[in-house]
Design a protein around this motif. Structure first.
Motif, PDB file in Angstrom:
ATOM      1  N   MET A 138       2.725  61.839  30.156  1.00 13.78           N
ATOM      2  CA  MET A 138       2.258  60.448  30.226  1.00 13.78           C
ATOM      3  C   MET A 138       2.086  60.002  31.675  1.00 13.78           C
ATOM      4  N   ILE A 139       3.042  60.375  32.512  1.00 14.83           N
ATOM      5  CA  ILE A 139       2.974  60.019  33.930  1.00 14.83           C
ATOM      6  C   ILE A 139       1.798  60.730  34.592  1.00 14.83           C
ATOM      7  N   TYR A 140       1.626  62.002  34.274  1.00 15.06           N
ATOM      8  CA  TYR A 140       0.500  62.755  34.825  1.00 15.06           C
ATOM      9  C   TYR A 140      -0.838  62.120  34.430  1.00 15.06           C
TER      10      TYR A 140
ATOM     11  N   ASN B  69      -1.998  59.374  36.317  1.00 10.64           N
ATOM     12  CA  ASN B  69      -2.376  59.772  37.675  1.00 10.64           C
ATOM     13  C   ASN B  69      -1.482  59.177  38.744  1.00 10.64           C
ATOM     14  N   LYS B  70      -0.194  59.097  38.436  1.00  5.40           N
ATOM     15  CA  LYS B  70       0.728  58.501  39.407  1.00  5.40           C
ATOM     16  C   LYS B  70       1.581  59.546  40.104  1.00  5.40           C
ATOM     17  N   LEU B  71       2.177  60.423  39.357  1.00  6.98           N
ATOM     18  CA  LEU B  71       3.053  61.442  39.923  1.00  6.98           C
ATOM     19  C   LEU B  71       2.737  62.775  39.277  1.00  6.98           C
ATOM     20  N   ASP B  72       2.919  63.832  39.991  1.00  7.61           N
ATOM     21  CA  ASP B  72       2.700  65.161  39.439  1.00  7.61           C
ATOM     22  C   ASP B  72       3.994  65.946  39.564  1.00  7.61           C
ATOM     23  N   PHE B  73       4.593  66.273  38.409  1.00  6.50           N
ATOM     24  CA  PHE B  73       5.856  67.008  38.409  1.00  6.50           C
ATOM     25  C   PHE B  73       5.607  68.484  38.334  1.00  6.50           C
TER      26      PHE B  73
ATOM     27  N   GLN C 195      12.468  63.900  18.917  1.00 10.67           N
ATOM     28  CA  GLN C 195      13.723  64.287  18.276  1.00 10.67           C
ATOM     29  C   GLN C 195      14.751  64.897  19.214  1.00 10.67           C
ATOM     30  N   SER C 196      14.345  65.299  20.424  1.00 11.77           N
ATOM     31  CA  SER C 196      15.308  65.951  21.319  1.00 11.77           C
ATOM     32  C   SER C 196      14.941  65.710  22.780  1.00 11.77           C
ATOM     33  N   PHE C 197      15.936  65.881  23.635  1.00 11.97           N
ATOM     34  CA  PHE C 197      15.720  65.741  25.071  1.00 11.97           C
ATOM     35  C   PHE C 197      14.705  66.763  25.567  1.00 11.97           C
ATOM     36  N   ASP C 198      14.726  67.952  24.960  1.00 10.51           N
ATOM     37  CA  ASP C 198      13.787  69.000  25.365  1.00 10.51           C
ATOM     38  C   ASP C 198      12.337  68.584  25.126  1.00 10.51           C
ATOM     39  N   GLU C 199      12.108  67.671  24.199  1.00  8.35           N
ATOM     40  CA  GLU C 199      10.762  67.148  23.961  1.00  8.35           C
ATOM     41  C   GLU C 199      10.466  65.942  24.858  1.00  8.35           C
ATOM     42  N   LEU C 200      11.503  65.176  25.195  1.00  8.89           N
ATOM     43  CA  LEU C 200      11.319  63.931  25.933  1.00  8.89           C
ATOM     44  C   LEU C 200      10.726  64.145  27.318  1.00  8.89           C
ATOM     45  N   ILE C 201      11.310  65.029  28.085  1.00  6.73           N
ATOM     46  CA  ILE C 201      10.891  65.197  29.480  1.00  6.73           C
ATOM     47  C   ILE C 201       9.440  65.673  29.587  1.00  6.73           C
TER      48      ILE C 201
END
Length: 110
Positions: free
Chosen positions: A101-103, A106-110, A89-95
């Motif tokens: 999902m990326i973590y 096992n591809k990138l670690d933010f 519902q919001s950008f704050d949830e998207l990131i």
């Protein structure tokens, strides 16, 4: 627009997602823009997309661009991941969700 030229060559839409980007990496700054639309929009070759992630890349960041783009394609090729993002519902949830999902991939670690 360099992105438009790239899209005319081969649209970047797939399975309700589009990842437009220019072919040459000569932007002033590297950045990512997210569009999460309520309804699908037409995206070349009769594709319809609700999630658009546009990437611009400065030449100093070209190495990481390949990794980021390939990782996004891999993560967003999983239908359940796209469905989950479309429920957000919001950008704050998207990131955080996309980062998770990326973590998990096992591809990138933010």
């Amino acid at each position: 627009m360099r992105v438009n030229a790239r899209e005319k060559m081969a649209p970047t839409g797939f399975d309700n997602v589009a990842l437009p980007h220019a072919l040459n990496m000569s932007e002033k700054k590297t950045g990512i823009v997210f569009l999460l639309n309520d309804h699908p929009v037409d995206w070349g070759n009769n594709d319809q997309c609700q999630l658009v992630i546009m990437v611009s890349v400065n030449k100093s960041d070209t190495k990481i661009f390949g990794v980021v783009l390939q990782t996004l394609i891999e993560v967003l090729s999983v239908r359940s991941n796209v469905q989950r993002i479309l429920e957000i519902q919001s950008f704050d949830e998207l990131i955080p969700e996309l980062s998770n999902m990326i973590y998990k991939a096992n591809k990138l670690d933010f």
